[in-house]
Design a protein around this motif. Structure first.
Motif, PDB file in Angstrom:
ATOM      1  N   LYS A  94       0.828  -1.201   0.000  1.00 41.13           N
ATOM      2  CA  LYS A  94       0.000   0.000   0.000  1.00 41.13           C
ATOM      3  C   LYS A  94       0.865   1.254   0.000  1.00 41.13           C
ATOM      4  O   LYS A  94       0.521   2.261  -0.605  1.00 41.13           O
ATOM      5  CB  LYS A  94      -0.937  -0.008   1.216  1.00 41.13           C
ATOM      6  CG  LYS A  94      -2.089  -1.002   1.031  1.00 41.13           C
ATOM      7  CD  LYS A  94      -3.150  -0.849   2.081  1.00 41.13           C
ATOM      8  CE  LYS A  94      -2.722  -1.402   3.419  1.00 41.13           C
ATOM      9  NZ  LYS A  94      -2.492  -2.865   3.431  1.00 41.13           N
ATOM     10  N   VAL A  95       2.022   1.172   0.669  1.00 41.56           N
ATOM     11  CA  VAL A  95       2.812   2.384   0.845  1.00 41.56           C
ATOM     12  C   VAL A  95       4.182   2.316   0.166  1.00 41.56           C
ATOM     13  O   VAL A  95       4.698   3.321  -0.300  1.00 41.56           O
ATOM     14  CB  VAL A  95       2.961   2.693   2.357  1.00 41.56           C
ATOM     15  CG1 VAL A  95       3.924   3.842   2.590  1.00 41.56           C
ATOM     16  CG2 VAL A  95       1.586   3.005   2.963  1.00 41.56           C
ATOM     17  N   ARG A  96       4.751   1.120   0.095  1.00 43.06           N
ATOM     18  CA  ARG A  96       6.123   1.041  -0.407  1.00 43.06           C
ATOM     19  C   ARG A  96       6.269   0.163  -1.637  1.00 43.06           C
ATOM     20  O   ARG A  96       5.482  -0.729  -1.869  1.00 43.06           O
ATOM     21  CB  ARG A  96       7.039   0.560   0.713  1.00 43.06           C
ATOM     22  CG  ARG A  96       7.360   1.770   1.602  1.00 43.06           C
ATOM     23  CD  ARG A  96       7.830   1.400   2.945  1.00 43.06           C
ATOM     24  NE  ARG A  96       6.869   0.608   3.670  1.00 43.06           N
ATOM     25  CZ  ARG A  96       7.191  -0.217   4.645  1.00 43.06           C
ATOM     26  NH1 ARG A  96       8.440  -0.366   4.954  1.00 43.06           N
ATOM     27  NH2 ARG A  96       6.254  -0.879   5.282  1.00 43.06           N
ATOM     28  N   HIS A 144      17.788  -5.088   9.172  1.00 40.91           N
ATOM     29  CA  HIS A 144      17.974  -5.543   7.782  1.00 40.91           C
ATOM     30  C   HIS A 144      18.764  -4.608   6.881  1.00 40.91           C
ATOM     31  O   HIS A 144      18.960  -4.906   5.711  1.00 40.91           O
ATOM     32  CB  HIS A 144      16.622  -5.879   7.147  1.00 40.91           C
ATOM     33  CG  HIS A 144      15.698  -4.710   6.962  1.00 40.91           C
ATOM     34  ND1 HIS A 144      14.622  -4.748   6.101  1.00 40.91           N
ATOM     35  CD2 HIS A 144      15.674  -3.475   7.525  1.00 40.91           C
ATOM     36  CE1 HIS A 144      13.971  -3.604   6.140  1.00 40.91           C
ATOM     37  NE2 HIS A 144      14.586  -2.809   6.986  1.00 40.91           N
ATOM     38  N   ARG A 188      18.685  -6.422   3.342  1.00 41.50           N
ATOM     39  CA  ARG A 188      18.823  -7.845   3.024  1.00 41.50           C
ATOM     40  C   ARG A 188      17.434  -8.435   2.832  1.00 41.50           C
ATOM     41  O   ARG A 188      16.523  -8.114   3.585  1.00 41.50           O
ATOM     42  CB  ARG A 188      19.584  -8.563   4.146  1.00 41.50           C
ATOM     43  CG  ARG A 188      21.049  -8.142   4.213  1.00 41.50           C
ATOM     44  CD  ARG A 188      21.845  -9.069   5.099  1.00 41.50           C
ATOM     45  NE  ARG A 188      21.346  -9.062   6.470  1.00 41.50           N
ATOM     46  CZ  ARG A 188      21.520  -8.078   7.336  1.00 41.50           C
ATOM     47  NH1 ARG A 188      22.189  -6.993   6.976  1.00 41.50           N
ATOM     48  NH2 ARG A 188      21.049  -8.158   8.555  1.00 41.50           N
ATOM     49  N   LEU A 237      14.854 -10.924   3.470  1.00 37.44           N
ATOM     50  CA  LEU A 237      14.661 -11.901   4.546  1.00 37.44           C
ATOM     51  C   LEU A 237      13.456 -12.783   4.269  1.00 37.44           C
ATOM     52  O   LEU A 237      12.574 -12.427   3.489  1.00 37.44           O
ATOM     53  CB  LEU A 237      14.424 -11.164   5.876  1.00 37.44           C
ATOM     54  CG  LEU A 237      15.462 -10.120   6.289  1.00 37.44           C
ATOM     55  CD1 LEU A 237      14.998  -9.397   7.545  1.00 37.44           C
ATOM     56  CD2 LEU A 237      16.824 -10.777   6.532  1.00 37.44           C
ATOM     57  N   LYS A 268      -0.367 -11.453   9.427  1.00 35.53           N
ATOM     58  CA  LYS A 268      -0.187 -10.532   8.314  1.00 35.53           C
ATOM     59  C   LYS A 268      -0.866 -11.108   7.077  1.00 35.53           C
ATOM     60  O   LYS A 268      -0.351 -12.012   6.426  1.00 35.53           O
ATOM     61  CB  LYS A 268       1.303 -10.314   8.050  1.00 35.53           C
ATOM     62  CG  LYS A 268       1.559  -9.079   7.230  1.00 35.53           C
ATOM     63  CD  LYS A 268       3.024  -8.724   7.197  1.00 35.53           C
ATOM     64  CE  LYS A 268       3.345  -7.871   5.990  1.00 35.53           C
ATOM     65  NZ  LYS A 268       2.519  -6.706   5.778  1.00 35.53           N
ATOM     66  N   GLU A 324       7.917  -5.765  12.208  1.00 39.29           N
ATOM     67  CA  GLU A 324       7.959  -6.974  11.387  1.00 39.29           C
ATOM     68  C   GLU A 324       9.381  -7.510  11.424  1.00 39.29           C
ATOM     69  O   GLU A 324      10.338  -6.749  11.308  1.00 39.29           O
ATOM     70  CB  GLU A 324       7.549  -6.664   9.940  1.00 39.29           C
ATOM     71  CG  GLU A 324       6.071  -6.391   9.796  1.00 39.29           C
ATOM     72  CD  GLU A 324       5.661  -6.200   8.331  1.00 39.29           C
ATOM     73  OE1 GLU A 324       6.208  -6.898   7.452  1.00 39.29           O
ATOM     74  OE2 GLU A 324       4.789  -5.347   8.086  1.00 39.29           O
TER      75      GLU A 324
END
Ligand code: ATP
Ligand code: MG
Length: 296
Positions: free
Chosen positions: A20-22, A81, A104, A106, A158, A213
């Motif tokens: 939604k955002v990224r 990360h 990274r 993940l 999620k 997260e």
């Protein structure tokens, strides 16, 4: 994969996903079916509330939230990360440098690790009906906005894009990821919340609640803090002095947007366009939070 058309093309990087955002990218040289060497996470100015992306965006939001995430990552007592050595990876295009992170890639846990130190929002609603929050029993006599006797961990599943995240019990997280990882996620979340809320409090800001997260780093096996962290999208932040004087609505997060939307939309169909003054107010609050916390 979704919204593949909405993200900007970036030299050296291939767009693979838009939340939604990224927007997420992998190095262009990544072969299909192989693990990417890294991800480029680009924060847009999109704003979401009640699981809808709203119009217009909040100009500058992506950069403000990325700056805040980076600031927090440096101060938290857990592995994160961020890639320290980006040699061998494509350069980050200048057009997105301020609002992106090279991280990274993940194996993400399908759990939103929510920690609440205060009673608010959906937690307050449930408390009024059942004297609990996400099934965690609480003492009687608490009011909206009250500090909890101690922070509580209230995980959510999620959900895949387009579905609503679902509150789940700790036991359910054990079913999903096993006892060892479920326990580690809970303990890390509470630890990071404790550290972050102490840092925020020293700067006159209450961290009422937040969502983390985590993912596993395949190379080291380490449970690693990922995503954005402690931003005004993922957290509720309140002004401590206003709170102490009994005013419990001075927030530095997107509550302004949620409140406007609640008052002007019945939740059906397409949400209305945000008015200019709500957008401006939100930018100012986001900027003020960054200044308060970082001193910049
Ligand atoms: P929303 O946050 O709006 O509910 P979303 O989580 O699907 O939706 P975004 O937050 O916009 O989408 O996109 C970021 C995505 O990148 C998330 O799915 C998040 O889990 C994932 N992600 C973040 N960090 C990493 C990482 N280091 N490795 C792999 N995936 C990551
Ligand atoms: Mg997200």
């Amino acid at each position: 994969m979704s919204g593949l058309g909405s993200a900007t093309a970036l030299d050296g990087w291939k767009h693979v996903y838009s939340g939604k955002v990224r927007d997420l990218y992998v190095p262009e040289a990544t072969e299909a079916g192989t693990a990417p060497a890294a991800l480029l996470v680009v924060a847009s100015d999109r704003v979401s509330a009640f699981d809808h992306v709203l119009e217009p965006g909040i100009h500058g939001k992506g950069e403000l939230l990325t700056t805040l995430s980076r600031w927090w990552f440096e101060r938290l007592p857990v592995p994160n990360h961020l890639v320290d050595d980006a040699s061998g990876l494509p350069a980050v295009p200048a057009s997105v440098a301020g609002r992106s992170m090279v991280v990274r890639s993940l194996d993400m846990f399908p759990i939103e690790c929510v920690v609440r130190g205060y009673l608010s929002g959906s937690g307050w609603k449930e408390y009024q009906a059942m004297q609990s929050v996400c099934g965690v029993p609480l003492p009687s006599g608490l009011a909206d906005g009250d500090r909890l006797p101690e922070p509580i961990y209230t995980p959510a599943y999620k959900a895949p894009l387009g579905e609503h995240d679902e509150n789940i019990t700790f036991e359910k997280t054990v079913e999903l990821v096993g006892l060892e990882d479920a326990t580690a996620l809970r303990d890390l979340s509470l630890e990071v919340y404790a550290r972050a809320s102490a840092i925020a409090e020293a700067r006159g800001v209450i961290l009422a609640d937040t969502k983390f997260e985590f993912g596993r780093d395949a190379a080291t096996g380490a449970i690693t803090l990922a995503d954005e962290v402690l931003t005004s999208d993922s957290s509720r932040y309140w002004d401590a002095s206003a709170y102490d004087s009994g005013e419990r609505t001075a927030s530095f997060d997107k509550q302004i947007v949620r409140d406007w939307l609640s008052a002007n939309w019945d939740g059906t169909g397409v949400p209305p366009t945000l008015p200019h003054e709500i957008v401006e107010k939100t930018v100012l609050r986001y900027r003020e939070l960054l200044e308060r916390l970082t001193g910049e």
